[in-house]
Motif scaffolding. Sequence first.
Motif, PDB file in Angstrom:
ATOM      1  N   UNK A  11       0.924  -1.001   0.494  1.00 55.42           N
ATOM      2  CA  UNK A  11      -0.144   0.129   0.592  1.00 55.42           C
ATOM      3  C   UNK A  11       0.757   0.808  -0.059  1.00 55.42           C
ATOM      4  N   UNK A  12       0.704   2.199  -0.895  1.00 55.36           N
ATOM      5  CA  UNK A  12       1.590   3.309  -1.000  1.00 55.36           C
ATOM      6  C   UNK A  12       0.735   4.341  -1.913  1.00 55.36           C
ATOM      7  N   UNK A  13       1.229   5.519  -0.545  1.00 57.84           N
ATOM      8  CA  UNK A  13       0.113   7.539  -1.548  1.00 57.84           C
ATOM      9  C   UNK A  13       1.029   8.142  -1.099  1.00 57.84           C
ATOM     10  N   UNK A  14       0.207   9.247  -0.573  1.00 56.05           N
ATOM     11  CA  UNK A  14       1.112  10.578  -0.858  1.00 56.05           C
ATOM     12  C   UNK A  14      -0.487  10.900   1.187  1.00 56.05           C
ATOM     13  N   UNK A  22      -2.153  -2.847  -1.516  1.00 51.09           N
ATOM     14  CA  UNK A  22      -2.232  -4.737  -1.345  1.00 51.09           C
ATOM     15  C   UNK A  22      -1.746  -5.157  -2.725  1.00 51.09           C
ATOM     16  N   UNK A  23      -1.422  -4.215  -2.984  1.00 52.33           N
ATOM     17  CA  UNK A  23      -0.754  -5.081  -5.057  1.00 52.33           C
ATOM     18  C   UNK A  23       0.537  -6.155  -4.439  1.00 52.33           C
ATOM     19  N   UNK A  58       2.708  -0.070   3.916  1.00 52.44           N
ATOM     20  CA  UNK A  58       2.574  -0.803   4.348  1.00 52.44           C
ATOM     21  C   UNK A  58       3.621  -1.795   2.812  1.00 52.44           C
ATOM     22  N   UNK A  59       3.305  -3.026   3.706  1.00 47.36           N
ATOM     23  CA  UNK A  59       3.781  -4.487   2.402  1.00 47.36           C
ATOM     24  C   UNK A  59       5.566  -4.145   1.995  1.00 47.36           C
ATOM     25  N   UNK A  60       6.572  -4.655   1.233  1.00 47.08           N
ATOM     26  CA  UNK A  60       7.490  -4.339   0.864  1.00 47.08           C
ATOM     27  C   UNK A  60       7.593  -4.455  -0.853  1.00 47.08           C
TER      28      UNK A  60
END
Length: 265
Positions: A11-14, A22-23, A58-60
């Motif tokens: 999860x990524x954003x601004x 959840x990619x 979240x995630x890596x």
Amino acid sequence: MSANITVKNLSAGYSKTPVLHDVSLLIQQGEMVGLLGPNGSGKTTLLMSLSGVKKPLQGSVTLNQTNLLQIPPKLRAAQIASVPQYTGETPDIEVLSLVLMGRYPYISALGGYSAEDKKIALACMKETATDNFAYRSARDLSGGEFQRVLIARALTQQAQTILLDEATSGLDVARTIEIFDLLKQRHHTGTTVVAAIHDINLAALYCTRLVFLKHGRIVLDGTVEDVFTDDNLTTIYDTPIHTFKHPVTNAPQAFFTPGSTATHR
């Protein structure tokens, strides 16, 4: 050594607001991957995450099982090169000097650029047809010319992976084909190419794999032949799309019907 990139539950954003949700994705060395999807689907955010510019919420993201953010920037730049969407002011810097910045991963803390660095930079400029204005200011270039300079800088890094975000959006048809022919040649020699592409037909002509995003999630991932279909494209882009074979390459190509969007909703 091969360079495999693994995205896990990203999860990524601004400002803590996620754009990607959840990619998960595995990009193997030597693939030519097209990132497609409507505006705002998360393509740029995913590319920024793959380059290490954007930290996951979240995630890596890992490169050969090492967290990308734990790899020193200089070492990371030797393995992954990026061509961003450029929307800022063009710098007042000599074009060759700008392209030479791609050699940053290979210079020592005290050393400058070597004759070999300059040779590599000029060779990459010749490949991108930018060598004829090597000694001009970047500020004097057109948008399309400057975009080709950014591609030359990325090639100068000699990285195993190249990430491109709408890298040919300012180019005419002939220059676009030249750049994608060049990327395809690099792909054939083992370079991994991951490109966000607005032109879905261009992606179908050149890529070996297409990843479609919508609303920040991966909705399709597969070979061009498997995923580039009428039903899939119509669903993703919310407008009727029909596919036919390219008369020369046999790759599927998309055709749209004017005025059909309103009736499709």
